[in-house]
Design a protein around this motif. Sequence first.
Motif, PDB file in Angstrom:
ATOM      1  N   ASP A  29       0.804  -1.031  -0.052  1.00 26.55           N
ATOM      2  CA  ASP A  29       0.013   0.161  -0.088  1.00 26.55           C
ATOM      3  C   ASP A  29       0.930   1.305  -0.038  1.00 26.55           C
ATOM      4  O   ASP A  29       0.428   2.420  -0.472  1.00 26.55           O
ATOM      5  CB  ASP A  29      -0.981   0.011   1.145  1.00 26.55           C
ATOM      6  N   LEU A  51       2.322   1.141  -3.691  1.00 28.14           N
ATOM      7  CA  LEU A  51       1.244   1.145  -4.776  1.00 28.14           C
ATOM      8  C   LEU A  51       0.061   1.489  -4.177  1.00 28.14           C
ATOM      9  O   LEU A  51      -0.900   0.939  -4.119  1.00 28.14           O
ATOM     10  CB  LEU A  51       1.145  -0.253  -5.451  1.00 28.14           C
ATOM     11  N   GLY A  65      -3.450   2.330  -3.171  1.00 26.73           N
ATOM     12  CA  GLY A  65      -4.671   2.095  -3.864  1.00 26.73           C
ATOM     13  C   GLY A  65      -4.855   1.081  -4.941  1.00 26.73           C
ATOM     14  O   GLY A  65      -5.946   1.049  -5.679  1.00 26.73           O
ATOM     15  N   ARG A  66      -3.585   0.589  -5.399  1.00 24.29           N
ATOM     16  CA  ARG A  66      -3.729  -0.329  -6.365  1.00 24.29           C
ATOM     17  C   ARG A  66      -4.072  -1.838  -5.943  1.00 24.29           C
ATOM     18  O   ARG A  66      -4.600  -2.602  -6.826  1.00 24.29           O
ATOM     19  CB  ARG A  66      -2.303  -0.608  -7.138  1.00 24.29           C
ATOM     20  N   VAL A  67      -3.849  -2.338  -4.804  1.00 24.19           N
ATOM     21  CA  VAL A  67      -3.962  -3.561  -4.379  1.00 24.19           C
ATOM     22  C   VAL A  67      -5.309  -3.700  -3.909  1.00 24.19           C
ATOM     23  O   VAL A  67      -5.761  -3.159  -2.882  1.00 24.19           O
ATOM     24  CB  VAL A  67      -3.034  -4.006  -3.276  1.00 24.19           C
ATOM     25  N   VAL A  68      -6.324  -4.282  -4.934  1.00 20.72           N
ATOM     26  CA  VAL A  68      -7.719  -4.216  -4.668  1.00 20.72           C
ATOM     27  C   VAL A  68      -8.244  -5.667  -3.967  1.00 20.72           C
ATOM     28  O   VAL A  68      -9.266  -5.476  -3.657  1.00 20.72           O
ATOM     29  CB  VAL A  68      -8.584  -4.057  -5.905  1.00 20.72           C
ATOM     30  N   LEU A  73      -4.366  -6.194  -8.885  1.00 23.20           N
ATOM     31  CA  LEU A  73      -4.187  -4.920  -9.032  1.00 23.20           C
ATOM     32  C   LEU A  73      -5.232  -4.266  -9.572  1.00 23.20           C
ATOM     33  O   LEU A  73      -5.665  -4.857 -10.894  1.00 23.20           O
ATOM     34  CB  LEU A  73      -2.830  -4.642  -9.788  1.00 23.20           C
ATOM     35  N   GLY A  74      -5.648  -3.032  -9.256  1.00 23.23           N
ATOM     36  CA  GLY A  74      -6.811  -2.383  -9.935  1.00 23.23           C
ATOM     37  C   GLY A  74      -5.938  -0.961 -10.622  1.00 23.23           C
ATOM     38  O   GLY A  74      -4.800  -0.802 -10.622  1.00 23.23           O
ATOM     39  N   GLY A  75      -6.846  -0.196 -11.241  1.00 26.12           N
ATOM     40  CA  GLY A  75      -6.251   0.925 -11.822  1.00 26.12           C
ATOM     41  C   GLY A  75      -5.965   0.733 -13.171  1.00 26.12           C
ATOM     42  O   GLY A  75      -6.407  -0.134 -13.791  1.00 26.12           O
ATOM     43  N   ILE A 128      -0.317  -1.013 -16.246  1.00 28.21           N
ATOM     44  CA  ILE A 128       1.128  -1.322 -15.391  1.00 28.21           C
ATOM     45  C   ILE A 128       2.113  -0.404 -16.215  1.00 28.21           C
ATOM     46  O   ILE A 128       2.338  -1.098 -17.472  1.00 28.21           O
ATOM     47  CB  ILE A 128       1.097  -2.689 -15.299  1.00 28.21           C
ATOM     48  N   ASP A 186       5.505   1.481 -12.081  1.00 26.56           N
ATOM     49  CA  ASP A 186       4.705   0.517 -11.346  1.00 26.56           C
ATOM     50  C   ASP A 186       5.386  -0.699 -11.182  1.00 26.56           C
ATOM     51  O   ASP A 186       5.694  -1.254 -10.036  1.00 26.56           O
ATOM     52  CB  ASP A 186       3.497   0.011 -11.967  1.00 26.56           C
ATOM     53  N   HIS A 190      -3.829  -8.354 -13.141  1.00 27.16           N
ATOM     54  CA  HIS A 190      -4.786  -7.220 -13.219  1.00 27.16           C
ATOM     55  C   HIS A 190      -6.270  -7.411 -12.921  1.00 27.16           C
ATOM     56  O   HIS A 190      -6.523  -8.594 -13.382  1.00 27.16           O
ATOM     57  CB  HIS A 190      -4.700  -6.369 -14.571  1.00 27.16           C
TER      58      HIS A 190
END
Length: 277
Positions: free
Chosen positions: A20, A23, A25-28, A54-56, A59, A63, A98
Amino acid sequence: MDELDPAVVQAVAAYLRAADRLLPGRVVACAIAGSIALRAYRPGRSDIDLLVVLGGGAIRRRDMRRLRRLHRSQLPRIAARVVRGHGLSATCNASFVHVSELTRPVRAIRPIASHVGERFAVSEAFDVNPVVWRELVDGGVVLRGGPIAGWGLDPEPAALQAWCRENLEGYWRAQRDALAARRLPMSTATLEWCVLGPARLDATLVTHRILSKDQAGVVALARFPEAAGVVDVALAHLRDEPLPSEPPRAQWRDRTIALMTAILDAAGGPVRRGAAS
């Protein structure tokens, strides 16, 4: 996570904090597969196999650099555990995919990256396969995200047996041949790896289930005369028990090669039926 071993709780909490930070906000979503999903975790011996979603957006290079830093962030902790005599146990291995790929058939998923031990790989992840996806569906432990049933994972059950045969032929045959070419004394760790690794795949071919190493050893004993002795040594090492006196160490290599050959031969033809089938 209350039911997890305290070392696992500490390890995954530290890993997700680092993820966190690097990255944000990326680990959903994140879940544990492997021995923990199979309820076969052994404190002080087992590692931790993570699927990290991973979201967003796409890559990018930055990243990927951060994923490498996430991997390296574990190294001081790993070194400290090795110094304390814990080896690489409770080490987080991770496969990154992803969220847009998550519901695809597992063999069609394009992994972002992965790391196992000291190795980091880009665009590949061995654990993105039908066996691990089945572990997740049947018993994965969710660390982040909703229940696994809502993830839409497709482990491609019709491909499970073919994948096991391909892994035996593509990886374990070469391991058998390399073992036969060596002449140095065989370690108990190598014996365990070369006996119980192929045995797990064979057990899945027979039972259509994903079994732990311990369970697979029992299946091998029921199916293969060649398993006598070396499976007992492998299971004793796995369980951290005293090694049996038979067979003598001088016979370990030949007996292991014989069992690996029997498993490879069985995978290439009609499945042998035994007491465990």
